[in-house]
Scaffold this motif. Sequence first.
Motif, PDB file in Angstrom:
ATOM      1  N   MET A   1     -10.012   2.020  -3.356  1.00 26.69           N
ATOM      2  CA  MET A   1      -9.427   0.822  -3.954  1.00 26.69           C
ATOM      3  C   MET A   1      -9.746   0.712  -5.437  1.00 26.69           C
ATOM      4  O   MET A   1      -8.915   0.284  -6.240  1.00 26.69           O
ATOM      5  CB  MET A   1      -9.903  -0.420  -3.198  1.00 26.69           C
ATOM      6  CG  MET A   1      -9.234  -0.592  -1.848  1.00 26.69           C
ATOM      7  SD  MET A   1      -9.587  -2.171  -1.063  1.00 26.69           S
ATOM      8  CE  MET A   1     -11.179  -1.807  -0.347  1.00 26.69           C
TER       9      MET A   1
ATOM     10  N   TRP B   1       0.832  -1.199   0.000  1.00 28.31           N
ATOM     11  CA  TRP B   1       0.000   0.000   0.000  1.00 28.31           C
ATOM     12  C   TRP B   1       0.870   1.254   0.000  1.00 28.31           C
ATOM     13  O   TRP B   1       0.589   2.233  -0.698  1.00 28.31           O
ATOM     14  CB  TRP B   1      -0.926   0.014   1.227  1.00 28.31           C
ATOM     15  CG  TRP B   1      -2.233  -0.683   1.035  1.00 28.31           C
ATOM     16  CD1 TRP B   1      -2.687  -1.768   1.704  1.00 28.31           C
ATOM     17  CD2 TRP B   1      -3.261  -0.336   0.103  1.00 28.31           C
ATOM     18  NE1 TRP B   1      -3.933  -2.131   1.241  1.00 28.31           N
ATOM     19  CE2 TRP B   1      -4.309  -1.265   0.267  1.00 28.31           C
ATOM     20  CE3 TRP B   1      -3.397   0.669  -0.868  1.00 28.31           C
ATOM     21  CZ2 TRP B   1      -5.478  -1.230  -0.489  1.00 28.31           C
ATOM     22  CZ3 TRP B   1      -4.560   0.709  -1.626  1.00 28.31           C
ATOM     23  CH2 TRP B   1      -5.585  -0.226  -1.429  1.00 28.31           C
TER      24      TRP B   1
ATOM     25  N   THR C   1       0.897   4.079  -2.869  1.00 32.57           N
ATOM     26  CA  THR C   1       0.580   5.459  -2.494  1.00 32.57           C
ATOM     27  C   THR C   1       1.687   6.401  -2.958  1.00 32.57           C
ATOM     28  O   THR C   1       1.418   7.499  -3.479  1.00 32.57           O
ATOM     29  CB  THR C   1       0.381   5.580  -0.979  1.00 32.57           C
ATOM     30  OG1 THR C   1      -0.693   4.728  -0.571  1.00 32.57           O
ATOM     31  CG2 THR C   1       0.058   7.018  -0.586  1.00 32.57           C
TER      32      THR C   1
ATOM     33  N   MET D   1      -2.499  -5.824  -6.043  1.00 26.51           N
ATOM     34  CA  MET D   1      -2.577  -5.570  -4.606  1.00 26.51           C
ATOM     35  C   MET D   1      -3.432  -6.595  -3.887  1.00 26.51           C
ATOM     36  O   MET D   1      -3.107  -7.037  -2.776  1.00 26.51           O
ATOM     37  CB  MET D   1      -3.180  -4.165  -4.397  1.00 26.51           C
ATOM     38  CG  MET D   1      -3.311  -3.745  -2.963  1.00 26.51           C
ATOM     39  SD  MET D   1      -1.705  -3.457  -2.211  1.00 26.51           S
ATOM     40  CE  MET D   1      -2.148  -3.451  -0.489  1.00 26.51           C
TER      41      MET D   1
END
Length: 296
Positions: free
Chosen positions: A258, A187, A191, A269
């Motif tokens: 998401m 994550w 990001t 992911m």
Amino acid sequence: MVAIRVAGVTLTLMAVHAHPDDEATGTGGVFAKAVSEGIRTVLVTCTDGRCGDGPGGVKPGDAAHDAEAVVKVRAGELERSAKVLGLEVVEQLGYHDSGMMGWDTNTLPGAFWNTPVAEAAARLADLMRTHRPDVVVTYDANGVYGHPDHIQAHRITMAAVELLAGEPWQPSKVYWSSPPYSQMKMWGDLTREFGTEAEKAEMATMEAGMNAALARGDRLPMGLPDEELTTWVDVKAWNQQKFDALSAHASQSDSAQMLALGVERFGAMMGVETFQLVGAALGATRETDLFEGLER
């Protein structure tokens, strides 16, 4: 746990989730996989999702937030998600969404968090007697990230399983769904590559806190250490279904975050769903399927 199985009876997967949309994120892949393999699927959703976002992203506590309208929207979204995944049965316990830990909604009449565990567990045990799941999935003891409804779903599931002890039919396997610590790093990487400056700053603060906690030997507030997860199920082949199921819950900002990854990054992911097999010797068990060891 050893179930007495009748020859020729189809295997059944039951997942016990807290809110509409939870079925898509943590178990959307294993649900779709099970359906493709002829396994019967049962979803139990404990709450009505009333503490979710309202139209236009209106949050609970805002004067414009209409909880009953949110309930109706989320019920429709759950129905669409279930159709996308091909679920055979959807059971709704109908408790009120409790909101995040510490909210006033935690203690309101009808709130799931405010419901005696024994009461809700008895209802769930009756559903287990009806559907006879071979495999039951719920959250880890921290509810993945400390949400009261997730913690309560864990508690009532484990209590329901205990109520079935000694009865002719019991689940053969019980799992806790939880992301691995390594996913938290993924994550962070996503990001840094695709997030806004505000999201990057928030992630940097979060990662600093997680790194400090790990250095102290503390548990993180979300997920489980990779080595404690016994079962890693590759669900990339069902990524589009999982993405579409989550898309059905587009009214919720968490889902939108998401979905903004796009199908390919979402698959990278979320393409492996991870679980801890209850009662397994940690480090000694490594599965790739929830039904491993059960007769097909």
